[in-house]
Design an enzyme around this catalytic site. Structure first.
Site, PDB file in Angstrom:
ATOM      1  N   HIS A 226       0.732  -1.355  -0.027  1.00  0.00           N
ATOM      2  CA  HIS A 226      -0.148  -0.090  -0.053  1.00  0.00           C
ATOM      3  C   HIS A 226       1.001   1.185  -0.068  1.00  0.00           C
ATOM      4  O   HIS A 226       0.480   2.467  -0.397  1.00  0.00           O
ATOM      5  CB  HIS A 226      -0.911   0.073   1.212  1.00  0.00           C
ATOM      6  N   ASP A 300      -4.950  -6.066  -7.791  1.00  0.00           N
ATOM      7  CA  ASP A 300      -4.980  -5.550  -6.715  1.00  0.00           C
ATOM      8  C   ASP A 300      -5.345  -3.867  -6.776  1.00  0.00           C
ATOM      9  O   ASP A 300      -5.259  -3.480  -8.024  1.00  0.00           O
ATOM     10  CB  ASP A 300      -3.733  -5.620  -5.655  1.00  0.00           C
TER      11      ASP A 300
END
Length: 981
Positions: A226, A300
């Site tokens: 992230h 993702d």
């Protein structure tokens, strides 16, 4: 059946099986063909904008207000997106928005969510959460994982969600991993694969698409994708043997979807700063071609720094498409993404054939999910609950936790805790100022002193704590406030470690670790450790139940903490068959149905049939219902608590006399076929000497029902009765030392008078059933003669104390304050006072409160434990009190009787007679009732224990509303109606 017939039958079976497989394959092919035809037809009718739009999944919330909602609607209308990925909000909020969004879309939207451990991952306050995958990795029965997947799938599908981005199949072999951690099942590739497969099957059987992530394996990294692009430096051989293993296995089993991770893996693509999401070598060459994956490929989130750090909006999505991904999840800027792709198709940089390949694959998936017509995917909002409160799911969560709890150290076999009668126990919640659930549950098993201390306050309180705790024989310590961060030593401080080491030198300790299994490396040297993985209140509750032996803890560590605590390590604690505590659904009962009990009891109180009661229901060794209702009296000044004591009345017959005789029979000290005079010599010469013990127990000896001894000791006047002074004094003395009531003491010589009245009483026809107290007067003497102890002391020493039943006893005022004892009657015929703490039965009172037919006081919990001991065949808490054969003998119906065992009452089989059980109880049901409004029943066929304690005799025993209303029986019936077929 002959060998030839067997052979022919086998051949026929194979033919039938082959035909069924053919039919299934044909049906599957037909469905696939139908999906392809529909997908091709829809694709042909779409514009280039609509086709490109199907590639995208955009972000959606139900907690961000109207501007966000409008933005999502605009994107659906303007860009024709193929799906939504929902994040925070509520179940009802999601469902309403999903409906409104679906209406805007020409083709139904594919709605996805990250719900790895259930809806609670996104519905923080109103969703249901199962344990994280790392805790599930400790479970040995993978059928439970399937049930969890199916339950999560059903909850998601109910609100209109079609895809769960789960399970995580990453092999978690790096304790410092900041992003996977407890989201992985563990470090063993076979275990991870097996559990992921069951989770996948469960989701799909509920109609939800499973999506394995994060391909090609995100387990061995210490970087959060992230925030940056993690690098996995391993060789291709290592990747094949570890990271790729679960994906390869699941693909061979029909895995429908995969999510690609943002990783840089030079062994697969050595171009600098190239995330696997954007690598054709990874997505197409490896996943699609080499591994032969045929399902949907999701990226993702494309807004994560793992891709956006090195690529601009639009370029990210273009490269992801070129790499071979089907659905582009959460673009950072959808306008830039759509414009870039459209331009590439228009100028020929992208092939329209590739677009058709991806979009028709998406459409085929939608067809299989039933997403062909918007009208068919709109959910009826009035059927959706805003709060997920599913007792079936909670029961499953309970089973998952029970099966995950892992005993990793048990050097002196303190787990499970066995003898509790003489054990001095303390509990310590280390890490919080608030008393923990595990401490409160401890009180159900043993009297303990509880301590709490925040980790920051430990240094200042250390000396005082050590001084208090080293006086205890055992201290159970819960470690809370732990973290998932390796750099913080998972929240374990040096102060905690040093404190535990010092306390361990002073007394016996059991440590429960409510946190990461990686933290175990800090607890080496502690002799007794339970790894509990999480400090969820239910985990705390079940951990202490396991420690006290309510069930066997048999989890295995899913990861390695150290050489002493390797992956796959764990001990089976075994079970002591103590009562546990759970939801009704855990044992095949319905919580909703048990609500009827409260309605029945409320009616009882309203009609003044009894002012209050306690009820305990257990099934299969688990308490599923335990409540106190009403007040001590109708003045409503004192509410009934579960700890309060009731006069058990004739339940004493089985809880003291029969129990004692069972033990004496078991030990060969008495013979049920023997004559009473053999065991009580002072019966010689009376008509009672030749009576068989068994016929007395069955109430078939011909004894009269009872003798009102007290009436002969009263002075009757015109308006009332008073105890005669020659028999009673208000103060105790050497002659008057038998306590009958408050400030009322009987002359002790009158006990002999009572005994001789029994001996001189007439005998009626032997063999006829007449319920009589007199035999149990004599049994109390028999027990004392054979054991050298009065029946109250014998039962206390042999049963009540070892069982931990501190609230089951004779003469409760010797140990408890009167405020803890429910009053029985306003006596205006003998003792002329409120009876509270003194036995209601007159005969037992005249024997000082101790007799074989009455005198016991207790709470419902204590009686439930005793009845469970019978249900267990005489075993409880690690101790065998009676043999199974003896329990069976006494609780079986006496030949020729319609309702009696040996000492025990049973369900009445004669329909013409009144039964004191539910008509739904099995014929094997045994127990007893009590005059004061009590009953206990065991049904071994259905595994049910039922305890009902009330003071229906208050204010007067002559009130029959309780008996006529059949409240005990009606509650019993409500229990049976809650049992699911």
């Amino acid at each position: 059946m002959s060998e030839r017939q067997c052979l022919e039958s086998s051949k026929l079976g194979k033919i039938i099986l082959s035909f069924l497989l053919f039919c299934i394959a044909t049906l599957s092919n037909a469905q696939t063909d139908s999906a392809s035809l529909w997908a091709d037809s829809v694709y042909a009718s779409m514009s280039i904008d609509q086709r490109i739009g199907q590639l995208f999944i955009i972000r959606a919330h139900s907690d961000l207000g109207p501007d966000h909602i409008q933005s999502v609607k605009d994107q659906i209308s303007q860009y024709h997106v193929g799906g939504l990925c929902f994040f925070q909000g509520t179940p009802l909020g999601h469902a309403k928005l999903i409906n409104s969004y679906q209406v805007l879309s020409e083709i139904p939207l594919m709605v996805a969510i990250d719900a790895e451990w259930g809806g609670g991952m996104r519905f923080k306050d109103k969703g249901f959460s199962f344990p994280r995958q790392l805790m599930l990795g400790a479970i040995q029965d993978n059928r439970l994982i399937y049930e969890m997947g199916k339950t999560i799938g059903s909850q998601l599908r109910d609100i209109g969600i079609h895809v769960n981005f789960a399970p995580v199949v990453d092999i978690n072999n790096n304790p410092a991993n900041p992003v996977i951690g407890d989201r992985s099942f563990g470090e063993d590739r076979y275990m991870v694969t097996a559990k992921a497969y069951q989770y996948m099957l469960g989701l799909q059987d509920a109609g939800v698409l499973a999506c394995a992530k994060h391909f090609p394996g995100h387990g061995d990294t210490d970087t959060d994708s992230h925030l940056d692009l993690p690098v996995i430096p391993h060789s291709r051989a290592r990747l094949d043997s570890i990271e790729l293993f679960p994906f390869r296995a699941l693909i061979s089993k029909g895995l429908p979807a995969v999510m690609i991770a943002h990783l840089q893996i030079p062994a697969l693509d050595n171009r600098p700063n190239t995330p696997t999401t954007l690598s054709k070598y990874v997505v197409t060459n490896l996943l699609r071609e080499e591994l032969q994956f045929q399902g949907i490929i999701f990226t993702d989130a494309l807004e994560m720094k793992g891709v956006t750090k090195y690529y601009a909006p639009g370029q990210v999505e273009l490269n992801a498409f070129i790499a071979g991904n089907d659905m582009l999840v959460l673009p950072q800027n959808i306008k830039a993404a759509v414009d870039t792709l459209k331009s590439a198709f228009q100028d020929g940089r992208l092939d329209q054939a590739d677009l058709k390949d991806h979009v028709t694959r998406i459409l085929r998936c939608k067809h299989l999910l039933g997403l062909t017509d918007v009208r068919d995917v709109i959910r009826p909002i009035d059927q959706i609950k805003d709060q997920v409160n599913d007792p079936e799911a909670m029961a499953l969560k309970t089973a998952l936790i029970e099966n995950a709890l892992t005993v990793v150290s048990n050097e002196r076999n303190r787990i499970p805790i066995q003898r509790i009668d003489t054990l001095s126990v303390a509990t310590l919640m280390l890490g919080t100022k608030t008393q923990g659930v595990f401490q409160k549950r401890t009180d159900a098993y043993v009297t303990a002193e509880h301590f709490t201390v925040d980790k920051g306050a430990l240094p200042g309180r250390r000396a005082a704590l050590l001084a208090s705790l080293d006086k205890k024989e055992l201290v159970v310590i819960g470690i809370t406030g732990l973290t998932k961060k390796a750099e913080e030593n998972f929240g374990v401080t040096e102060d905690v470690i040093e404190f535990l080491k010092e306390l361990n030198t002073k007394t016996e300790i059991i440590v429960i670790v409510f946190g990461s299994p990686y933290s175990l490396t800090s607890f080496e040297g502690i002799p007794h450790i339970l790894m509990a993985y999480d400090e969820d209140p239910l985990v705390q509750d079940l951990a202490i139940q396991g420690i006290f032996g309510a069930f066997a803890m048999q989890g295995k560590l899913p990861v390695s903490a150290s050489e002493k605590f390797p992956s796959g390590y764990g001990m089976n604690s075994g079970t002591l068959m103590r009562l546990g505590y759970t939801l009704p659904e855990r044992v095949g009962m319905s919580s909703d149905s048990l609500v009827r009990i409260a309605t029945i009891v409320e009616q009882m109180i309203l009609e003044k049939a009894a002012p209050g009661c306690q009820i305990v229901v257990a099934r299969d060794g688990k308490v599923v219902y335990e409540k106190a209702f009403g007040h001590f009296t109708y003045d409503t000044l004192r509410k009934v608590q579960l700890s309060d004591l009731y006069d058990l009345a004739s339940i004493t017959k089985i809880a003291a006399s029969t129990l004692s005789l069972m033990r004496l029979t078991n030990e060969g000290k008495i013979n049920l076929d023997g004559k009473l005079g053999e065991f009580l010599p002072d019966l010689q010469g009376s008509n009672k000497a030749g009576l068989q013990v068994s016929t007395l127990l069955a109430h078939q000896a011909g004894l009269v029902a009872w003798i009102p001894f007290y009436k002969e000791t009263l002075k009757e006047t015109k308006n009332d009765t008073n105890p005669l002074h020659k028999y009673y004094h208000k103060r105790p003395s050497k002659k008057f030392d038998v306590p009958v009531a408050d400030q009322l003491y009987m002359r002790h010589t009158y006990e002999d008078t009572i005994w001789h009245r029994i001996l001189d009483s007439e005998l009626k026809t032997p063999g006829d059933y007449v319920y009589s107290d007199l035999g149990f007067f004599m049994f109390a003497r028999l027990v004392e003669r054979q054991t050298g102890k009065s029946i109250d002391r014998y039962c206390r020493d042999q049963f009540y104390r070892p069982l931990g039943l501190t609230r089951l006893l004779y003469n409760p005022l010797d140990r408890f304050d009167v405020s803890e004892i429910v009053p029985t009657e306003e006596d205006n015929y003998f003792r002329n006072q409120t009876l509270q703490g003194y036995v209601h039965d007159m005969g037992a009172a005249m024997l000082g409160g101790v007799s074989g037919h009455a005198g016991l006081f207790g709470n419902a919990h204590s009686m439930a434990v005793l009845m469970q001991m019978f249900m267990n065949g005489g075993y409880y808490g690690g101790t065998r009190y009676l043999s199974p054969e003896i329990v069976s003998m006494f609780t079986s119906r006496v030949e020729g009787s319609t309702r009696r065992g040996l000492g025990f009452d049973m369900k009445e089989l004669n329909p013409a007679k009144r039964t004191f059980t539910s008509p739904l109880a099995s014929d094997a049901t045994y127990g007893h009732t009590g005059f004061t409004g009590t009953c206990v029943w065991n049904d071994p066929v259905n595994g049910l224990v039922y305890v009902f304690l009330a003071n229906r005799t208050y204010p007067t025993m002559n009130d029959t509303k309780f008996i006529n209303g059949g409240y005990r029986e009606r509650v019993h019936t409500a229990i049976y109606k809650s049992v699911k077929e």
